[in-house]
Write a protein that holds these residues in place. Structure first.
Motif, PDB file in Angstrom:
ATOM      1  N   PHE A 132      -2.031   0.930 -10.169  1.00 14.45           N
ATOM      2  CA  PHE A 132      -1.691   0.987 -11.587  1.00 14.45           C
ATOM      3  C   PHE A 132      -1.686   2.430 -12.097  1.00 14.45           C
ATOM      4  N   GLY A 133      -0.770   2.711 -13.025  1.00 16.94           N
ATOM      5  CA  GLY A 133      -0.737   3.982 -13.727  1.00 16.94           C
ATOM      6  C   GLY A 133      -0.255   3.726 -15.134  1.00 16.94           C
ATOM      7  N   TYR A 134      -0.079   4.800 -15.887  1.00 24.34           N
ATOM      8  CA  TYR A 134       0.575   4.628 -17.189  1.00 24.34           C
ATOM      9  C   TYR A 134       1.140   5.956 -17.676  1.00 24.34           C
ATOM     10  N   THR A 135       0.384   6.724 -18.458  1.00 27.04           N
ATOM     11  CA  THR A 135       0.962   7.905 -19.119  1.00 27.04           C
ATOM     12  C   THR A 135       1.258   9.028 -18.140  1.00 27.04           C
ATOM     13  N   ASN A 136       0.245   9.483 -17.404  1.00 25.85           N
ATOM     14  CA  ASN A 136       0.423  10.628 -16.515  1.00 25.85           C
ATOM     15  C   ASN A 136       0.719  10.230 -15.074  1.00 25.85           C
ATOM     16  N   ASP A 137       0.297   9.015 -14.694  1.00 24.74           N
ATOM     17  CA  ASP A 137       0.487   8.552 -13.322  1.00 24.74           C
ATOM     18  C   ASP A 137       1.423   7.351 -13.291  1.00 24.74           C
ATOM     19  N   PRO A 138       2.205   7.226 -12.230  1.00 22.41           N
ATOM     20  CA  PRO A 138       3.109   6.079 -12.126  1.00 22.41           C
ATOM     21  C   PRO A 138       2.391   4.825 -11.648  1.00 22.41           C
ATOM     22  N   GLU A 198      10.011   0.344  -2.559  1.00 22.31           N
ATOM     23  CA  GLU A 198       8.955   0.867  -3.416  1.00 22.31           C
ATOM     24  C   GLU A 198       9.312   0.646  -4.879  1.00 22.31           C
ATOM     25  N   MET A 199       8.304   0.692  -5.711  1.00 21.30           N
ATOM     26  CA  MET A 199       8.465   0.829  -7.163  1.00 21.30           C
ATOM     27  C   MET A 199       7.609   2.022  -7.561  1.00 21.30           C
ATOM     28  N   TYR A 200       8.116   2.862  -8.487  1.00 17.47           N
ATOM     29  CA  TYR A 200       7.394   4.097  -8.813  1.00 17.47           C
ATOM     30  C   TYR A 200       7.844   4.557 -10.187  1.00 17.47           C
ATOM     31  N   ASP A 219       6.326  -4.858 -18.014  1.00 22.13           N
ATOM     32  CA  ASP A 219       7.331  -4.059 -17.311  1.00 22.13           C
ATOM     33  C   ASP A 219       7.143  -4.164 -15.802  1.00 22.13           C
ATOM     34  N   ILE A 220       5.883  -4.093 -15.369  1.00 24.07           N
ATOM     35  CA  ILE A 220       5.588  -4.195 -13.934  1.00 24.07           C
ATOM     36  C   ILE A 220       6.059  -5.541 -13.396  1.00 24.07           C
ATOM     37  N   TYR A 221       5.725  -6.599 -14.109  1.00 22.67           N
ATOM     38  CA  TYR A 221       6.150  -7.932 -13.670  1.00 22.67           C
ATOM     39  C   TYR A 221       7.670  -8.032 -13.582  1.00 22.67           C
ATOM     40  N   HIS A 252      -0.544   7.705  -5.139  1.00 28.32           N
ATOM     41  CA  HIS A 252      -0.310   6.406  -5.772  1.00 28.32           C
ATOM     42  C   HIS A 252       0.237   5.401  -4.765  1.00 28.32           C
ATOM     43  N   LEU A 253       1.269   5.774  -4.035  1.00 29.73           N
ATOM     44  CA  LEU A 253       1.774   4.899  -2.974  1.00 29.73           C
ATOM     45  C   LEU A 253       0.865   4.924  -1.753  1.00 29.73           C
ATOM     46  N   MET A 254       0.162   6.051  -1.538  1.00 32.31           N
ATOM     47  CA  MET A 254      -0.788   6.105  -0.433  1.00 32.31           C
ATOM     48  C   MET A 254      -1.925   5.106  -0.665  1.00 32.31           C
ATOM     49  N   ASP A 255      -2.432   5.032  -1.909  1.00 31.65           N
ATOM     50  CA  ASP A 255      -3.462   4.043  -2.230  1.00 31.65           C
ATOM     51  C   ASP A 255      -2.898   2.628  -2.144  1.00 31.65           C
ATOM     52  N   ALA A 256      -1.681   2.450  -2.675  1.00 32.44           N
ATOM     53  CA  ALA A 256      -1.060   1.116  -2.633  1.00 32.44           C
ATOM     54  C   ALA A 256      -0.880   0.646  -1.196  1.00 32.44           C
ATOM     55  N   MET A 257      -0.569   1.562  -0.286  1.00 30.71           N
ATOM     56  CA  MET A 257      -0.435   1.197   1.126  1.00 30.71           C
ATOM     57  C   MET A 257      -1.780   0.735   1.686  1.00 30.71           C
TER      58      MET A 257
END
Length: 415
Positions: free
Chosen positions: A263-269, A289-291, A299-301, A394-399
């Motif tokens: 999860f992110g929002y203002t500064n992070d995707p 990917e989504m980013y 929006d994410i859904y 962000h994608l590294m954590d998601a992985m």
């Protein structure tokens, strides 16, 4: 036609950029340095000025164009007050200057034939804008683009052929540095810009960079000052960028899917990792990917639904249980939080390092992150420590979240 002051519209910092007519115009800098908006303004002004010119806009993947260059060019048209003179089409993406029929074409390198097979109806295809050029990791791909801007302009003596590259300079080892910034050539304008030339930033915008300079000086050097990033001590070097057919990979015996959400929002995707795991051969295939920043749970859904992954099992960052609950109510019925524990980050990294990671070229954000995800440095000693940086992750954590079940033995299949 509306009369405007370009000085008032464009602002400072880009005088050389605006006047240069050589073959290559390359601008590196932070996202707040106006480079994309200035480029968009430049092309709208000069398409009107040169009635035989046409523009090709390219990114590594076609799907990223609509929310980047296409939107920037629409903004420029409105900023210049000439919207009545342009026909803007979204399917496929195309912008037409109505008085002459000149066109702005949009293409992605994921369909190379369409890039090299453009035939213009009016005038010449003489200009190209390559946005987020850092995404182009293979110099040969650029050479193909370069060769597509060709042909005599004798019938239009005031025209010139030019390719503009705009990029964030994350890695000094990128081929763009050697080819354009380390070379002296009259046909090359290589510029570095940063947020300090953007007079339209407000105090809150400036505070972001001031805070970054204190808390994350390494990132500030690149994202703030526009200098080349120095990448040393990569967490993962067990990867390749390689195109593959998803349907063929799905035929591999024992292949299993893995989806992870950070999860992110203002500064992070907010970042969604989409992978296929061949455990027998120790291969991870990264296929989508989504980013995106500023995404609400809705929006994410909607984005995950649009990409076709709403029915998949998704392991999400357990630090946001309310978001996970909301996404489950919205329709991601198989989403659940990651089971974090002591040393879960390093254990996940150790596990992933035992695989070969094959990354589809369309996963541009994954490629950027894995190219810049390094071990952190002890601020006192300057030595590398056994902890990754809190950046490009962000994608590294998601992985890692996605692969949690494999590490713990709880596996599932792609439906």
């Amino acid at each position: 036609m509306v009369e405007i002051s370009l000085k008032d519209v464009v602002g400072k910092g880009y005088k050389d950029f605006w006047k240069f007519t050589g073959r290559y115009r390359v601008v590196k800098g932070s996202r707040a340095s106006k480079k994309s908006k200035t480029t968009a303004l430049y092309y709208i002004v000069n398409l009107v000025k040169h009635p035989k010119a046409n523009l090709l806009v390219v990114r590594k993947t076609y799907r990223t164009l609509k929310d980047s260059c296409f939107t920037e060019l629409k903004w420029a048209i409105n900023r210049l007050g000439v919207q009545d003179y342009f026909d803007i089409k979204e399917s496929p993406l195309e912008i037409i200057y109505i008085p002459t029929g000149q066109r702005i074409y949009f293409r992605g390198l994921d369909d190379p034939f369409k890039v090299t097979s453009i035939t213009v109806e009016v005038g010449y295809l003489c200009w190209m804008w390559l946005e987020e050029a850092y995404e182009i990791s293979n110099e040969d791909d650029f050479n193909v683009l370069d060769e597509s801007i060709r042909g005599s302009l004798e019938a239009a003596p005031f025209l010139f052929k030019q390719i503009t590259l705009t990029l964030n300079p994350w890695n000094e080892k990128h081929w763009i540095k050697k080819r354009f910034f380390d070379t002296k050539d009259d046909e090359i304008l290589a510029m570095t810009t940063n947020y300090m030339c953007n007079e339209w930033l407000d105090k809150s915008d400036l505070r972001v960079f001031e805070t970054m300079s204190i808390n994350n000086p390494k990132r500030y050097k690149v994202a703030g000052l526009g200098e080349w990033g120095i990448v040393d001590g990569l967490v993962y070097d067990n990867w390749v960028e390689q195109s593959f057919d998803l349907n063929e990979v799905l035929k591999i015996s024992g292949i299993q899917s893995a989806f992870g959400l950070d999860f992110g929002y203002t500064n992070d995707p907010s970042a969604l990792f989409c992978g296929l795991i061949d455990n027998a051969n120790k291969i991870i295939y990264v296929f989508d990917e989504m980013y995106q920043k500023s995404m609400s749970n809705e929006d994410i859904y909607n984005e995950i639904l649009k990409q076709g992954y709403a029915k998949e099992r998704i392991i999400a960052d357990s630090a946001e249980p309310k978001s996970i609950d909301r996404l489950r109510v919205l329709g991601l019925h198989r989403i659940r939080g990651a089971r974090k524990g002591r040393d879960s980050v390093n254990n996940g990294i150790d596990y992933i390092q035992g695989f070969k990671i094959v990354i589809h070229p369309k996963c541009v954000n994954f490629l950027i992150e894995i190219n810049n995800y390094t071990w952190d440095v002890d601020k006192r000693t300057g030595q590398k420590i056994n902890k990754p940086i809190d950046d490009f992750n962000h994608l590294m954590d998601a992985m890692r979240y996605a692969l949690e079940g494999f590490i713990r033995g709880d596996i599932f299949s792609f439906d």
